[in-house]
Structure formats: C-alpha cells, structure tokens
Design a protein around this motif. Structure first.
Motif, PDB file in Angstrom:
ATOM      1  N   LYS A   8       0.843  -1.195   0.000  1.00  0.00           N
ATOM      2  CA  LYS A   8       0.000   0.000   0.000  1.00  0.00           C
ATOM      3  C   LYS A   8       0.879   1.247   0.000  1.00  0.00           C
ATOM      4  O   LYS A   8       1.793   1.395   0.804  1.00  0.00           O
ATOM      5  CB  LYS A   8      -0.915   0.007   1.216  1.00  0.00           C
ATOM      6  N   GLY A   9       0.602   2.133  -0.966  1.00  0.00           N
ATOM      7  CA  GLY A   9       1.384   3.356  -1.094  1.00  0.00           C
ATOM      8  C   GLY A   9       2.693   3.184  -1.846  1.00  0.00           C
ATOM      9  O   GLY A   9       3.442   4.153  -2.006  1.00  0.00           O
ATOM     10  N   LYS A  10       2.977   1.976  -2.333  1.00  0.00           N
ATOM     11  CA  LYS A  10       4.238   1.703  -3.011  1.00  0.00           C
ATOM     12  C   LYS A  10       4.092   1.819  -4.532  1.00  0.00           C
ATOM     13  O   LYS A  10       2.993   1.911  -5.073  1.00  0.00           O
ATOM     14  CB  LYS A  10       4.741   0.305  -2.652  1.00  0.00           C
ATOM     15  N   ASP A  33      -4.645   2.604  -4.415  1.00  0.00           N
ATOM     16  CA  ASP A  33      -3.742   2.782  -3.269  1.00  0.00           C
ATOM     17  C   ASP A  33      -2.287   2.464  -3.591  1.00  0.00           C
ATOM     18  O   ASP A  33      -1.417   2.524  -2.715  1.00  0.00           O
ATOM     19  CB  ASP A  33      -4.186   1.905  -2.090  1.00  0.00           C
ATOM     20  N   THR A  41       0.845   2.953  -6.797  1.00  0.00           N
ATOM     21  CA  THR A  41       1.227   3.643  -8.032  1.00  0.00           C
ATOM     22  C   THR A  41       1.753   2.601  -9.007  1.00  0.00           C
ATOM     23  O   THR A  41       2.702   1.873  -8.686  1.00  0.00           O
ATOM     24  CB  THR A  41       2.322   4.692  -7.769  1.00  0.00           C
TER      25      THR A  41
END
Length: 334
Positions: free
Chosen positions: A153-155, A182, A184
């Motif tokens: 998540k967020g990576k 969530d 990229t």
C-alpha cells in the motif's frame, strides 16, 4: 465454442491450394497484391510460394517451435510456405501488430487479447495451453523491507500494461484488501522493468517467466506471491479472423506442431533450456526453473474458458483499464 481436432480435411487441403498470402511472396507481382500459384491446368499441382507471419515472445510454445524448426520444415515440405518470425517484448505489443495487419498469428496470455478486443482488434482465439499460475509473480529486491503483498500500500509497482501480470496484480491487491488506487503503477516492458527493479526506482515488479526466473537467479529477488490459487495464467493462440477463416488447415498444422513440441518440452526440460538459452540470451539455470513451473499441451477453447475470459474483461471495465465492455464470444470462431 471451438473444438478443433487438428486433422486436416480434403476440403481444407483443396481450399489451401487457393491460398492468398497476406504478404508479398517471393514470386509476387510487385503491385502490392500477393501472388500464389495453386493448381495448374488439368488439376496438376503448381507451387504455392507464400509466407505466413507469426509473432512470438521470449518463451512459450511458439518460441520453442521457432527454435526447434519443425513447423518451418513441415510447412516448407508440405505446402511450400515460409514463415516470417517476429519477436515482441510482450503480448500487448504482439497484438498491436496483429491489429494493424503486421502478423497473422501469435500467442499471448489472458489479458492482452482483452485489451486488444476492446481496442477493436480483429482477433480470434484458436486454442490454449493449460493453466500455469506459478509462472508469474510479484517480486521485490532481496534487501527490501516489504515482506508481504499487504505492505505494498502506497508503493510503486512496475508491470507491462495489458499483460497477464496486470490481472495478477489486481487479484493480489483485492485479496489483501488494497485498492488499485492505493498503489502507483508504472507501465514498462520487461527489459525496462528489470532495469527499474535493479536500480531501485520501483518497490516491486510483477513479471512472468522466463524474466521472473532470470530476476530470481541473477538478483536474488524475493517472490511475495505468485498466481497460485488466484489466476490461471493460460497461454492463448490467436490469429486475425480473416486468416483463421480463410486458412483453417494452416491453423491446424500450427497447433499440431505446437502439441508435438509441447510433449517433447515436458519430458526434456534440461534440453529445452539448452535449446532456448542462446536464442533468448537467458542462462540455462533460469530456463530450467521456468520450465518446471509451466504445464504443456494444446487444448480447445470451451465455454469455461470463455466465461473465465469474460470475468477478467468485466473486472478491467470496472477498474476503467479498458474503455468499454466487450463480449468474449465475439472473438470465438463459430
């Protein structure tokens, strides 16, 4: 549904003698219209000097066919037909070529034909290989602090857009309660994806064999999860509708030879790796690893496969990864 028995009929053989190649033959007129010589006067056989254009990727049964040379030999002997082989970095690129008429036939995974059909490509499914879910995975560098898919998540994750691994990522995120929004996602073909992975400019890479195996052996990359229990990862044989409908005998010959080379490959993984290594530029150790993670054999397109492909397509529509809803049955030969 298509239930192809891969046995040429007399009617089809007769029809093949009227073959009109989709590229200029060596005896072409020079006018842009291919010339093929069929039956001579009185029913005697003439020469059918023609070319079929086959697209392939690194690894996969069609790649093995090219390396073995058995399909070239049979078409040359029985039909006086040559093959023009073209390599592509992935399924999406191969089907782009099919869409614009640069190739007649090729192979990809499950996702590329969905993206191509949504873009209006005149493709049809011919057959498929058995499921090989362990042949694709998401990996992270060996010293990464990421320990599980839940940590993504967020990576930033890199993959080849529209390939099978695109769907694998969707299912992995879904299983771990992570929204597609969530993370990229960067889109790069395998060679550029490997470079980004090694430089550390991305956190994870979703990739298939043999690139997956090569990254594992060369970089020590850690597999977070593969497709086992989530996706099927079928390899499909596809062609333009025009080619498949005009030349069913050629389709049968390709699939017959693919089935034969599959049987050989299954029993000879070491020899297979040694055969492909010079052609692919991938070490034998990695190719043996990849060979042990896939299954082999030509299977017909049936309702179960159509339903599975439709489910993938519907998922991509919901995520707005393809621009419109499609009907997989429209890409099945009657």
């Amino acid at each position: 549904m298509v239930k192809r028995k891969f046995r040429p009929s007399a009617k089809r053989i007769a029809g093949l003698l009227l073959l009109v190649s989709l590229v200029l033959s060596a005896c072409g007129t020079g006018s842009g219209t291919p010339e093929v010589k069929g039956q001579g006067e009185g029913g005697s056989s003439g020469t059918a000097d023609a070319t079929i254009r086959i697209g392939y990727q690194k690894y996969g049964t069609i790649n093995i066919l090219k390396a073995k040379g058995t399909l070239d030999a049979r078409l040359a002997k029985e039909r006086n037909i040559k093959i023009e082989w073209t390599e592509f970095p992935g399924g999406p690129q191969l089907l782009e070529a099919l869409n614009v008429g640069s190739i007649d036939l090729g192979h990809t995974g499950e996702a590329p034909p969905i993206f191509a059909q949504a873009a209006g490509a005149p493709l049809v499914y011919l057959a498929h290989e058995p499921a090989s879910p362990k042949s694709e995975a998401i990996i992270v560098p060996k010293d990464s602090k990421i320990q599980s898919v839940a940590d993504l998540k967020g990576k930033t994750i890199v993959l080849n857009k529209g390939s099978n691994v695109h769907y694998l990522l969707v299912k992995l995120l879904e299983k771990n309660g992570i929204s597609y929004q969530d993370v990229t996602v960067k889109y790069l073909p395998p060679a550029d994806g490997r470079a980004a992975f090694e430089k550390g400019s991305v956190d994870a890479w979703v990739i298939w064999d043999p690139f997956l195996a090569a990254a594992e052996t060369a970089t020590g990359g850690k597999v977070l999860a593969n497709g086992d229990g989530l996706v099927s990862n079928h390899e499909f044989y596809l062609a333009t509708r025009e080619f498949a409908e005009k030349y069913p005998d050629l389709v049968d010959i390709v699939l017959e030879e693919a089935d034969k080379v599959d049987a050989w490959s299954k029993e000879h993984p070491q020899e297979l790796a040694e055969l492909l290594s010079p052609q692919l530029g991938i070490d034998v150790e990695s190719l043996v690893l990849a060979a042990g993670r896939r299954d082999y054999g030509i299977e017909p397109i049936d309702e179960e496969l159509v339903t599975a492909q439709q489910s993938i397509a519907d998922t991509f529509v919901k995520l707005e990864l393809i621009p419109r809803k499609i009907n997989i049955k429209e890409a099945i030969l009657k």
